[in-house]
Motif scaffolding. Structure first.
Motif, PDB file in Angstrom:
ATOM      1  N   ALA A  46      -7.658  11.855   3.437  1.00 62.02           N
ATOM      2  CA  ALA A  46      -8.555  11.105   4.321  1.00 62.02           C
ATOM      3  C   ALA A  46      -7.986   9.723   4.637  1.00 62.02           C
ATOM      4  O   ALA A  46      -8.040   9.256   5.788  1.00 62.02           O
ATOM      5  CB  ALA A  46      -9.939  10.970   3.668  1.00 62.02           C
ATOM      6  N   LEU A  47      -7.417   9.066   3.634  1.00 67.88           N
ATOM      7  CA  LEU A  47      -6.803   7.757   3.855  1.00 67.88           C
ATOM      8  C   LEU A  47      -5.602   7.864   4.789  1.00 67.88           C
ATOM      9  O   LEU A  47      -5.423   7.050   5.703  1.00 67.88           O
ATOM     10  CB  LEU A  47      -6.362   7.152   2.524  1.00 67.88           C
ATOM     11  N   GLY A  48      -4.744   8.863   4.530  1.00 71.00           N
ATOM     12  CA  GLY A  48      -3.554   9.038   5.354  1.00 71.00           C
ATOM     13  C   GLY A  48      -3.885   9.328   6.801  1.00 71.00           C
ATOM     14  O   GLY A  48      -3.195   8.866   7.717  1.00 71.00           O
ATOM     15  N   ALA A  49      -4.933  10.119   7.022  1.00 65.77           N
ATOM     16  CA  ALA A  49      -5.333  10.444   8.392  1.00 65.77           C
ATOM     17  C   ALA A  49      -5.926   9.236   9.104  1.00 65.77           C
ATOM     18  O   ALA A  49      -5.751   9.057  10.307  1.00 65.77           O
ATOM     19  CB  ALA A  49      -6.344  11.588   8.370  1.00 65.77           C
ATOM     20  N   ARG A  50      -6.619   8.380   8.363  1.00 62.95           N
ATOM     21  CA  ARG A  50      -7.293   7.226   8.969  1.00 62.95           C
ATOM     22  C   ARG A  50      -6.370   6.012   9.093  1.00 62.95           C
ATOM     23  O   ARG A  50      -6.462   5.241  10.047  1.00 62.95           O
ATOM     24  CB  ARG A  50      -8.522   6.860   8.116  1.00 62.95           C
ATOM     25  N   TYR A  51      -5.463   5.833   8.099  1.00 64.88           N
ATOM     26  CA  TYR A  51      -4.571   4.664   8.086  1.00 64.88           C
ATOM     27  C   TYR A  51      -3.113   5.114   7.892  1.00 64.88           C
ATOM     28  O   TYR A  51      -2.511   4.853   6.844  1.00 64.88           O
ATOM     29  CB  TYR A  51      -4.959   3.701   6.964  1.00 64.88           C
ATOM     30  N   PRO A  52      -2.525   5.812   8.862  1.00 63.81           N
ATOM     31  CA  PRO A  52      -1.159   6.319   8.694  1.00 63.81           C
ATOM     32  C   PRO A  52      -0.138   5.189   8.611  1.00 63.81           C
ATOM     33  O   PRO A  52      -0.135   4.281   9.443  1.00 63.81           O
ATOM     34  CB  PRO A  52      -0.945   7.163   9.949  1.00 63.81           C
ATOM     35  N   ASP A  53       0.722   5.236   7.584  1.00 65.41           N
ATOM     36  CA  ASP A  53       1.743   4.204   7.403  1.00 65.41           C
ATOM     37  C   ASP A  53       2.761   4.686   6.388  1.00 65.41           C
ATOM     38  O   ASP A  53       2.412   5.392   5.426  1.00 65.41           O
ATOM     39  CB  ASP A  53       1.102   2.898   6.912  1.00 65.41           C
ATOM     40  N   GLY A  54       4.022   4.299   6.583  1.00 60.59           N
ATOM     41  CA  GLY A  54       5.070   4.684   5.647  1.00 60.59           C
ATOM     42  C   GLY A  54       4.884   4.082   4.267  1.00 60.59           C
ATOM     43  O   GLY A  54       5.495   4.538   3.299  1.00 60.59           O
ATOM     44  N   SER A 189       2.450  10.102   6.058  1.00 60.49           N
ATOM     45  CA  SER A 189       1.282  10.247   6.940  1.00 60.49           C
ATOM     46  C   SER A 189       1.587   9.828   8.373  1.00 60.49           C
ATOM     47  O   SER A 189       1.063  10.422   9.320  1.00 60.49           O
ATOM     48  CB  SER A 189       0.105   9.431   6.393  1.00 60.49           C
ATOM     49  N   ALA A 190       2.441   8.821   8.556  1.00 52.51           N
ATOM     50  CA  ALA A 190       2.741   8.346   9.908  1.00 52.51           C
ATOM     51  C   ALA A 190       3.601   9.330  10.692  1.00 52.51           C
ATOM     52  O   ALA A 190       3.745   9.200  11.911  1.00 52.51           O
ATOM     53  CB  ALA A 190       3.448   6.989   9.837  1.00 52.51           C
ATOM     54  N   GLU A 191       4.176  10.326   9.997  1.00 51.51           N
ATOM     55  CA  GLU A 191       5.054  11.288  10.664  1.00 51.51           C
ATOM     56  C   GLU A 191       4.276  12.418  11.346  1.00 51.51           C
ATOM     57  O   GLU A 191       4.844  13.191  12.108  1.00 51.51           O
ATOM     58  CB  GLU A 191       6.041  11.897   9.644  1.00 51.51           C
ATOM     59  N   PHE A 192       2.987  12.547  11.053  1.00 57.99           N
ATOM     60  CA  PHE A 192       2.184  13.619  11.644  1.00 57.99           C
ATOM     61  C   PHE A 192       1.781  13.259  13.069  1.00 57.99           C
ATOM     62  O   PHE A 192       1.191  12.201  13.301  1.00 57.99           O
ATOM     63  CB  PHE A 192       0.913  13.859  10.815  1.00 57.99           C
ATOM     64  N   ARG A 287      15.115  -1.727   7.434  1.00 59.43           N
ATOM     65  CA  ARG A 287      15.644  -1.013   8.604  1.00 59.43           C
ATOM     66  C   ARG A 287      15.414   0.498   8.472  1.00 59.43           C
ATOM     67  O   ARG A 287      15.618   1.080   7.418  1.00 59.43           O
ATOM     68  CB  ARG A 287      17.133  -1.284   8.754  1.00 59.43           C
ATOM     69  N   GLY A 288      14.987   1.122   9.573  1.00 60.53           N
ATOM     70  CA  GLY A 288      14.785   2.566   9.596  1.00 60.53           C
ATOM     71  C   GLY A 288      13.408   3.003   9.149  1.00 60.53           C
ATOM     72  O   GLY A 288      13.176   4.194   8.922  1.00 60.53           O
ATOM     73  N   GLY A 289      12.483   2.060   9.027  1.00 63.95           N
ATOM     74  CA  GLY A 289      11.163   2.405   8.519  1.00 63.95           C
ATOM     75  C   GLY A 289      10.168   2.864   9.561  1.00 63.95           C
ATOM     76  O   GLY A 289       9.060   3.291   9.213  1.00 63.95           O
ATOM     77  N   ALA A 290      10.523   2.819  10.842  1.00 59.78           N
ATOM     78  CA  ALA A 290       9.587   3.243  11.894  1.00 59.78           C
ATOM     79  C   ALA A 290       9.447   4.761  11.887  1.00 59.78           C
ATOM     80  O   ALA A 290      10.370   5.482  11.486  1.00 59.78           O
ATOM     81  CB  ALA A 290      10.089   2.764  13.252  1.00 59.78           C
ATOM     82  N   PRO A 291       8.278   5.289  12.317  1.00 56.31           N
ATOM     83  CA  PRO A 291       8.098   6.748  12.370  1.00 56.31           C
ATOM     84  C   PRO A 291       9.202   7.419  13.179  1.00 56.31           C
ATOM     85  O   PRO A 291       9.578   6.950  14.245  1.00 56.31           O
ATOM     86  CB  PRO A 291       6.734   6.904  13.058  1.00 56.31           C
ATOM     87  N   GLY A 292       9.726   8.507  12.651  1.00 55.15           N
ATOM     88  CA  GLY A 292      10.789   9.235  13.320  1.00 55.15           C
ATOM     89  C   GLY A 292      12.185   8.765  12.966  1.00 55.15           C
ATOM     90  O   GLY A 292      13.168   9.441  13.284  1.00 55.15           O
ATOM     91  N   GLU A 293      12.310   7.597  12.303  1.00 53.76           N
ATOM     92  CA  GLU A 293      13.610   7.085  11.892  1.00 53.76           C
ATOM     93  C   GLU A 293      13.899   7.471  10.440  1.00 53.76           C
ATOM     94  O   GLU A 293      13.003   7.878   9.703  1.00 53.76           O
ATOM     95  CB  GLU A 293      13.666   5.564  12.050  1.00 53.76           C
ATOM     96  N   THR A 294      15.150   7.301  10.032  1.00 50.65           N
ATOM     97  CA  THR A 294      15.539   7.569   8.647  1.00 50.65           C
ATOM     98  C   THR A 294      15.921   6.261   7.970  1.00 50.65           C
ATOM     99  O   THR A 294      16.859   5.586   8.410  1.00 50.65           O
ATOM    100  CB  THR A 294      16.739   8.535   8.591  1.00 50.65           C
ATOM    101  N   PRO A 295      15.213   5.842   6.919  1.00 53.99           N
ATOM    102  CA  PRO A 295      15.504   4.576   6.235  1.00 53.99           C
ATOM    103  C   PRO A 295      16.691   4.714   5.275  1.00 53.99           C
ATOM    104  O   PRO A 295      16.531   4.805   4.057  1.00 53.99           O
ATOM    105  CB  PRO A 295      14.197   4.281   5.491  1.00 53.99           C
ATOM    106  N   TYR A 296      17.890   4.714   5.814  1.00 55.20           N
ATOM    107  CA  TYR A 296      19.094   4.965   5.024  1.00 55.20           C
ATOM    108  C   TYR A 296      19.268   3.941   3.893  1.00 55.20           C
ATOM    109  O   TYR A 296      19.708   4.283   2.794  1.00 55.20           O
ATOM    110  CB  TYR A 296      20.333   4.946   5.915  1.00 55.20           C
ATOM    111  N   ARG A 297      18.959   2.691   4.165  1.00 54.40           N
ATOM    112  CA  ARG A 297      19.193   1.649   3.160  1.00 54.40           C
ATOM    113  C   ARG A 297      18.277   1.825   1.951  1.00 54.40           C
ATOM    114  O   ARG A 297      18.726   1.718   0.801  1.00 54.40           O
ATOM    115  CB  ARG A 297      19.011   0.276   3.785  1.00 54.40           C
TER     116      ARG A 297
END
Length: 395
Positions: A46-54, A189-192, A287-297
């Motif tokens: 429920a939290l993930g659906a309401r407040y999606p974030d990495g 959750s942000a990836e859905f 760096r890389g933390g946005a949805p759809g990106e890969t946070p390599y660091r």
């Protein structure tokens, strides 16, 4: 990925460890923690659906209780992942060594490398890979239960509780390792694309995990007895399948281990980027933390943390209990945040129930609570350093 996170390598050894602590009454610990999983899992969904974030649970805690609480919760998870993934890989490696003859440490390293590689390739790639692996894993575990169950003996359940209530509590403490994982998916959750997808995935996972955990816990005691071997899954498959059991068990070990390690690394990598964004890690890791990106660091930092744990690995029971203590603390923080953030109604009631049950489960971790306490101090120290640097830059 959610099934893989919860249904981890602990399945390979936990029936033995729980039965050693509580005897046949270990099934009560399994049942109690399954009951805890329902409100906790639904609350995180429920939290993930309401407040999606990495940032996952750390993000939820920050919204509810502020920046410092967010940093502490984030470090509890981020610091637990190297402990838990290495422990899981070593468990899987030992099974591979016993079943397939490959050196256990080498197998553990290869599993870790495969999971890091899959995450470096991107979440969509690692998710597609895991779909097939989890389907095969569920089929193999179901086979172990179905083929071994006819050989169960009611006499193996007596005496039922030779170590009393204390034994059940001790069993619950180590079994926590098999019931954490719901918080790992919150970082995804942000990836859905469809926020309701997380809730559907959680419900499906609850059903799958409940059926398999009940089947394995009851069947292992009924067939093998409380003094079962340290590799109960192998013994169950040997009874049900005969000589084909060893290679099959080796495959199960790899699937269980890779699934959990893969999901935890995916969650931790995105959490690290979120922590860096919020000042709880150096900003370079954001760096890389946005949805759809890969946070390599952030993923690379997890690899750096994992190396010393792998080199200086202590007793597996210690690693599992330390990991459980950290993730149990994360769970308490997350469901407590939900009580404050979710609107009045069934979701908040579920969160209240989950909070009460999670606090009780956290107490079962005992002396291992020193690990999350130490990580909390690290989190606060990093925040303090970041605040000083920000102040100097402002001047």
């Amino acid at each position: 990925m959610l099934v893989g996170a919860v249904l981890g390598p602990g399945m390979l050894v936990l029936p033995h460890l729980a039965a050693a602590a509580a005897g046949p009454a270990s099934v009560l610990a399994w049942a109690g923690l399954l009951a805890l999983s329902v409100p906790v899992a639904l609350t995180f969904a429920a939290l993930g659906a309401r407040y999606p974030d990495g940032g996952g649970v750390a993000g939820f805690v920050g919204l509810a209780f502020g920046r410092h609480a967010s940093a502490v919760a984030g470090w509890w998870f981020y610091g637990a992942v190297p402990l838990g993934t290495v422990a899981g890989a070593l468990v899987g490696g030992r099974y591979v060594e016993a079943c397939l003859g490959v050196d256990g440490t080498l197998a553990a390293c290869l599993i870790l490398l495969a999971a890091f590689g899959a995450n470096a390739a991107g979440l969509r790639t690692s998710g597609r890979l895991q779909i097939g692996l989890v389907a095969l894993l569920v089929a193999l575990l179901a086979t172990a239960v179905i083929t071994a169950a006819p050989h169960a003996d009611a006499a193996n359940f007596t005496p039922f509780a030779p170590y009393g209530a204390g034994g059940v509590v001790a069993a619950a403490g180590v079994l926590m390792f098999a019931f954490v994982g719901w918080e790992a998916a919150s970082h995804l959750s942000a990836e859905f694309a469809d926020r309701r997808g997380l809730i559907r995935a959680t419900v499906v996972t609850l059903v799958v995990v409940a059926l398999l955990y009940v089947g394995v816990s009851v069947t292992s005691v009924g067939v093998l007895g409380a003094d079962m071997t340290g590799v109960p899954l192998t013994a169950m498959l040997e009874i049900g399948l005969g000589s084909a059991a060893r290679p099959v068990t080796g495959v199960v070990a790899v699937l269980l281990t890779f699934g959990a390690v893969n999901t935890y690394l995916a969650g931790a990598a995105r959490l690290g980027a979120a922590l860096a964004r919020d000042g709880a890690l150096p900003g370079w890791f954001a760096r890389g933390g946005a949805p759809g990106e890969t946070p390599y660091r952030s993923l690379g930092l997890q690899a750096v943390f994992s190396v010393p744990v792998l080199i200086w690995a202590v007793d597996l029971d210690v690693l599992m209990r330390a990991t459980s203590a950290c993730l149990a603390a994360v769970t308490v923080a997350g469901v407590a945040a939900a009580v404050r953030m979710l609107p009045a109604g069934r979701h908040r009631i579920t969160a209240v129930v989950g909070t009460g049950m999670s606090v009780v489960a956290l107490a079962f971790c005992g002396v291992y609570l020193v690990v999350p306490a130490a990580l909390a101090l690290v989190a606060l120290a990093v925040l303090k350093v970041h605040a000083r640097r920000s102040y100097k830059i402002g001047l």
